[in-house]
Design an enzyme around this catalytic site. Structure first.
Site, PDB file in Angstrom:
ATOM      1  N   SER A  23      -8.086  -4.006 -34.399  1.00 15.38           N
ATOM      2  CA  SER A  23      -8.136  -3.052 -33.297  1.00 15.38           C
ATOM      3  C   SER A  23      -8.238  -3.821 -31.982  1.00 15.38           C
ATOM      4  CB  SER A  23      -9.329  -2.113 -33.451  1.00 15.38           C
ATOM      5  OG  SER A  23     -10.531  -2.844 -33.507  1.00 15.38           O
ATOM      6  N   GLN A  24      -8.025  -3.124 -30.870  1.00 18.59           N
ATOM      7  CA  GLN A  24      -8.051  -3.765 -29.563  1.00 18.59           C
ATOM      8  C   GLN A  24      -9.339  -3.415 -28.820  1.00 18.59           C
ATOM      9  OE1 GLN A  24      -4.375  -2.101 -28.088  1.00 18.59           O
ATOM     10  NE2 GLN A  24      -3.269  -4.000 -28.484  1.00 18.59           N
ATOM     11  N   LYS A  57       0.658   1.603 -23.801  1.00 16.65           N
ATOM     12  CA  LYS A  57      -0.003   1.849 -25.079  1.00 16.65           C
ATOM     13  C   LYS A  57       0.359   3.266 -25.515  1.00 16.65           C
ATOM     14  CE  LYS A  57      -4.370   1.476 -27.579  1.00 16.65           C
ATOM     15  NZ  LYS A  57      -4.223   2.742 -28.326  1.00 16.65           N
ATOM     16  N   ARG A  59      -1.413   2.193 -40.384  1.00 21.87           N
ATOM     17  CA  ARG A  59      -2.516   1.270 -40.117  1.00 21.87           C
ATOM     18  C   ARG A  59      -3.711   1.519 -41.042  1.00 21.87           C
ATOM     19  NH1 ARG A  59      -7.302   0.782 -37.530  1.00 21.87           N
ATOM     20  NH2 ARG A  59      -7.779  -1.300 -36.718  1.00 21.87           N
ATOM     21  N   GLU A  69       4.408   1.303 -33.020  1.00 21.61           N
ATOM     22  CA  GLU A  69       3.716   2.564 -32.793  1.00 21.61           C
ATOM     23  C   GLU A  69       4.704   3.690 -33.106  1.00 21.61           C
ATOM     24  OE1 GLU A  69      -0.084   4.196 -31.397  1.00 21.61           O
ATOM     25  OE2 GLU A  69       0.620   2.187 -31.913  1.00 21.61           O
ATOM     26  N   LYS A 125      -2.479  -8.433 -22.289  1.00 22.53           N
ATOM     27  CA  LYS A 125      -2.739  -9.603 -23.120  1.00 22.53           C
ATOM     28  C   LYS A 125      -2.417 -10.864 -22.338  1.00 22.53           C
ATOM     29  CE  LYS A 125      -1.082  -7.293 -27.346  1.00 22.53           C
ATOM     30  NZ  LYS A 125      -0.084  -7.392 -28.437  1.00 22.53           N
TER      31      LYS A 125
END
Length: 213
Positions: A10-11, A37, A58, A95, A204
């Site tokens: 996870s982020q 996102k 996921r 996604e 990132k």
């Protein structure tokens, strides 16, 4: 159920520009890779010699649902990847999104938000409306001559995903934290006009060695 060969983590979240600046200052790099996102469901696709052999939602990051049959019909996720006789081997993370246009087409009254509607479609046993979903790729692990290829930057990974024919989510390479904040503010202003729902911006360090450290 199916197990990911590489766990999907996870982020971390920051909820203010101040928190983001503090994170950026602690990091050693300068260039920042920024991307939308998408407000959907994450999944991974696994390829062997060019052929899509399995797609897994996921789940908890280690165990998810096998969604291969439905994923074969997603827009932006090719069933075969490669050039000539050289097929791609590795994993792609993406996604699963029900875009605003497709959401409106299948639910003109917009009675259920596109995230929940898309998640429901993705997990359907009969595959109904799976072709209304779009996969937006955001990460890659490529195997070359039996070894995991070492990409140098996030931008290089995104370029490789595009070369292989994957649908890549909207993104920008920012030279420093200030530029990343400007991108975030731009997306905030444009959010209501975007072709998909989002729940933030992913930031990132572009240099993968810096990420590892």
């Amino acid at each position: 159920k199916a197990r990911h060969s590489i766990p999907m983590g996870s982020q971390s979240k920051v909820n203010s520009e101040t928190e983001f600046i503090a994170w950026a200052q602690k990091s050693e790099g300068s260039a920042i890779h920024a991307s939308l996102k998408g407000d959907g469901a994450s999944a991974a696709a696994y390829y062997q010699q060019g052929r899509l052999v399995q797609a897994i939602s996921r789940g908890d990051g280690t165990i998810g649902e096998d969604i291969t049959a439905n994923a074969m019909r997603f827009k932006g996720l090719p069933a075969w990847v490669g050039m000539g006789d050289q097929g791609f081997t590795g994993a792609v993370r993406f996604e699963v999104i029900l875009t605003v246009d497709d959401w409106t087409a299948i639910d003109p009254s917009r009675s259920k938000n596109p995230r929940n509607a898309g998640n429901g479609i993705m997990g359907r046993k009969n595959g109904h409306q799976s072709d209304c979903l779009t996969a937006f790729a955001f990460d890659i692990d490529e195997t070359v001559q039996g070894q995991s290829y070492r990409f140098k930057t996030e931008a290089e990974k995104a370029q490789r995903l595009s070369e292989l024919g994957f649908n890549v989510i909207s993104q920008r390479l920012c030279s420093a934290a200030d530029e990343a904040i400007a991108y975030f503010r731009q997306i905030e202003r444009e959010r209501e006009r975007l072709p998909l729902w989002i729940d933030g911006v992913v930031l990132k360090m572009n240099d993968l060695d810096v990420q590892d450290r």
